[in-house]
Design an enzyme around this catalytic site. Structure first.
Site, PDB file in Angstrom:
ATOM      1  N   GLY A  37       0.696  -1.284  -0.013  1.00  0.00           N
ATOM      2  CA  GLY A  37       0.062   0.012   0.038  1.00  0.00           C
ATOM      3  C   GLY A  37       0.803   1.163   0.038  1.00  0.00           C
ATOM      4  O   GLY A  37       2.216   1.133  -0.230  1.00  0.00           O
ATOM      5  N   GLU A  74       9.723  -2.299   4.147  1.00  0.00           N
ATOM      6  CA  GLU A  74       9.036  -2.365   2.884  1.00  0.00           C
ATOM      7  C   GLU A  74      10.062  -1.591   1.874  1.00  0.00           C
ATOM      8  O   GLU A  74      10.029  -1.971   0.671  1.00  0.00           O
ATOM      9  CB  GLU A  74       8.007  -1.063   2.861  1.00  0.00           C
TER      10      GLU A  74
END
Length: 238
Positions: free
Chosen positions: A94, A115
């Protein structure tokens, strides 16, 4: 209140549809990065369901946080890490804010370091968002998370203020400082519209004590957007 609940349900349904669109890009044999956030979790649950039904097989997940690892393991997704799988075929993640060039601000979930490591190892970085995350310029909608070591963190806050940010130490619900999976702090930095993200990124990367920042520049290859008119996809060559 009822209308608000219906809107939230509708928005979550769109996120789920967008996440499931991203999951269709996964093929057997892939190493798949498992991202963080309310949209990415829909993708992880769909992957788990497809594995359980036998519709998907022979994949390995690389989780971007300890919480994601726990959920993926619960769902029966085989897991590994970047030491064992240094190349990731496709990551579904996301974002907190996305500009027209598919540059991102990430880190609202506190996992920006892992991430970004997974994103940099990925051949394809698929970002799934709702249309409220689309922005004309990064920093317009969301503060920039900056991960710093706990030692001397106030000196990093002063440095960031000198760059023009209003800085806030992220805290837990109980009021204590939020700790990342690496036991670092996060400073949420409100810059307003960031006119030159590349220059700001270089300033941050040169500063000792700053572990990572939430500017993800030139990493996303695909953007899947959940909106009121349905789900749409954009791609860029990297």
């Amino acid at each position: 209140m009822e209308r608000a609940n219906e809107h939230a349900h509708s928005r979550d349904q769109l996120k789920r549809l967008a996440a499931e669109r991203a999951v269709k890009l996964i093929s057997p044999g892939m190493v798949v990065g498992l991202g963080v956030g309310s949209t990415a979790i829909h993708a992880i649950r769909k992957i788990g369901a497809l594995l359980a039904d036998g519709e998907l097989h022979n994949i390995i997940g690389i989780p971007c946080s300890k919480a994601v690892a726990a959920e993926a393991s619960r769902l029966g997704i085989p897991l590994s890490d970047l030491d064992e799988q240094p190349v990731v075929d496709l990551t579904i993640d996301g974002a907190d804010e996305v500009d027209s060039q598919l540059n991102l601000i990430k880190g609202g979930g506190g996992a920006l370091l892992r991430e970004k490591m997974v994103a940099q190892a990925s051949l394809r970085e698929v970002i799934v968002v709702d249309e409220g995350k689309l922005s004309p310029q990064l920093g317009t909608l969301f503060a920039l998370p900056v991960e710093v070591i706990t030692f001397g963190w106030k000196s990093q806050a002063r440095f960031l203020e000198q760059l023009g940010a209003t800085v806030c130490l992220r805290r837990r619900v109980d009021g204590g400082p939020y700790l990342t999976d690496q036991n670092n702090y996060i400073l949420d930095c409100t810059f307003g519209s960031i006119h030159d993200p590349e220059v700001l990124a270089r300033h941050l990367e040169q500063r000792a004590g700053i572990v990572e920042h939430g500017l993800f520049l030139g990493l996303a290859t695909d953007l899947i957007i959940a909106g009121t008119s349905g789900v749409r996809q954009m791609s860029v060559a990297r």
